[in-house]
Design a protein around this motif. Sequence first.
Motif, mmCIF file in Angstrom:
data_model
loop_
_atom_site.group_PDB
_atom_site.id
_atom_site.type_symbol
_atom_site.label_atom_id
_atom_site.label_comp_id
_atom_site.label_asym_id
_atom_site.label_seq_id
_atom_site.Cartn_x
_atom_site.Cartn_y
_atom_site.Cartn_z
ATOM 1 N N ALA A 290 0.882 -1.222 0.111
ATOM 2 C CA ALA A 290 -0.097 -0.257 -0.041
ATOM 3 C C ALA A 290 0.885 1.363 -0.080
ATOM 4 N N ASP A 291 2.095 1.396 0.364
ATOM 5 C CA ASP A 291 2.828 2.671 0.622
ATOM 6 C C ASP A 291 3.566 2.599 -0.687
ATOM 7 N N GLY A 292 3.679 1.710 -1.621
ATOM 8 C CA GLY A 292 4.284 1.679 -2.993
ATOM 9 C C GLY A 292 5.731 1.025 -2.801
ATOM 10 N N SER A 293 5.909 0.306 -1.520
ATOM 11 C CA SER A 293 7.187 -0.560 -1.509
ATOM 12 C C SER A 293 6.927 -1.789 -2.398
ATOM 13 N N ALA A 294 7.669 -2.423 -2.630
ATOM 14 C CA ALA A 294 7.685 -3.815 -3.203
ATOM 15 C C ALA A 294 8.804 -4.691 -3.383
ATOM 16 N N THR A 295 8.282 -6.151 -3.565
ATOM 17 C CA THR A 295 9.428 -7.013 -3.591
ATOM 18 C C THR A 295 9.305 -7.882 -4.650
ATOM 19 N N ASN A 296 10.440 -8.562 -4.971
ATOM 20 C CA ASN A 296 10.468 -9.463 -6.180
ATOM 21 C C ASN A 296 10.845 -10.909 -5.422
ATOM 22 N N GLY A 297 10.446 -11.885 -6.268
ATOM 23 C CA GLY A 297 10.868 -13.038 -5.695
ATOM 24 C C GLY A 297 10.164 -14.440 -6.277
#
Length: 383
Positions: A290-297
């Motif tokens: 929701a805060d625009g942070s992201a993860t790849n995995g």
Amino acid sequence: MDSLARIEAKEAEEAAAAKAAQKAQREAVQAQIAAAVETAVAEATAAQDGASGASDAGGSGGGNVASNVDWNAVPVSDMTLFYPGQASFEWVQNGKTHGGARPFTKGGDACTTCHAKELETIGNKLVAGGELEPTPIPGKRGTIDATVQAAHDDENLYVRLQWADAGHNPAPFVDGGKMDPDNQIKVAMMITGDGIEYGDQAGCWASCHADNTYMPFDPGADAISGNADVAAQLEAKDTITKYLTESRTKVEIKGRRGKAQGGWDKLKPADEVAALFDDGTYLDLLRVYADGSATNGYLLDRRVKNDGEIAAEANLAGGMWTVVFSRPLASGAPGDVPLEAGKTYTVGFAIHDDFSSARFHHVTLNTSLALDDDSAQINVAKQ
């Protein structure tokens, strides 16, 4: 045959009318968003430089992730994400619980073959409670109507999702009613890799098992800690994340004679799992918060975060969520499925709305994606 032709013509006419109505609604919402953004930016101070003024909530805003993309020129795909309840991959393959099990496992039918036109019915039925939803959330919607757009340049994939916010409906089984208080929404996109049985037919459903978190055969913390070797390899304490059948020596589907469905503890040795990974047998997993942070995995024997590139932003304006993210087309990084012209990929999307987590999300069925190919459900257009 004449009757069939009349029915098909009527269905085509109804589909065209529904598509036109969706387009009109989408254009009206976009106009509402534009007005909200214009007002917010006008009210922002010079010190803020408009960075936070474009959002009612969330946001790593500013539109910098895909500033080079003209979204007005990108094809729009209307997607219905539905509530799946506890319908696990084992449930899908079991003829006692799912009438389409044999056409799926023996006939090669995709999930969309039978269910593409009944997602609203399915979602509304499951979300209301019953055998596949023992803990319903009052007021939770059965489906989310979203639009998906995808574009690319010579280096990157850009994806934009938009859908209407629906307000808050507290989960009665959670203190405070919010399963994930820090995230009003989360978005996931999964890209199917190689060597996954039923992967092209089911997409990300291949990772949803009956012993995952909040599922009927969730083993619980005591059973997990009691199997120290498996728990260590999975880095698991309280719950089992999603996984692929290929990472297990056996997955119980039928549940005969009281056997627990799933295969969380039937883990293959680490070297065999590593070999699968090297062969590209995994689901590439991109997540935006929701805060625009992201993860790849990726998903294989468990859910793993890695160092793969991803940039994202998430904003709520005018009652509409907009999530944009990008990643390299072919980074070469372990866990990233390379996207190439001339190939069609099976993808899946999930939206956790209203502070939900685990299985209390909305999902798509198997969805096709390709670069510069309008025969795919999602045509990734060159910019």
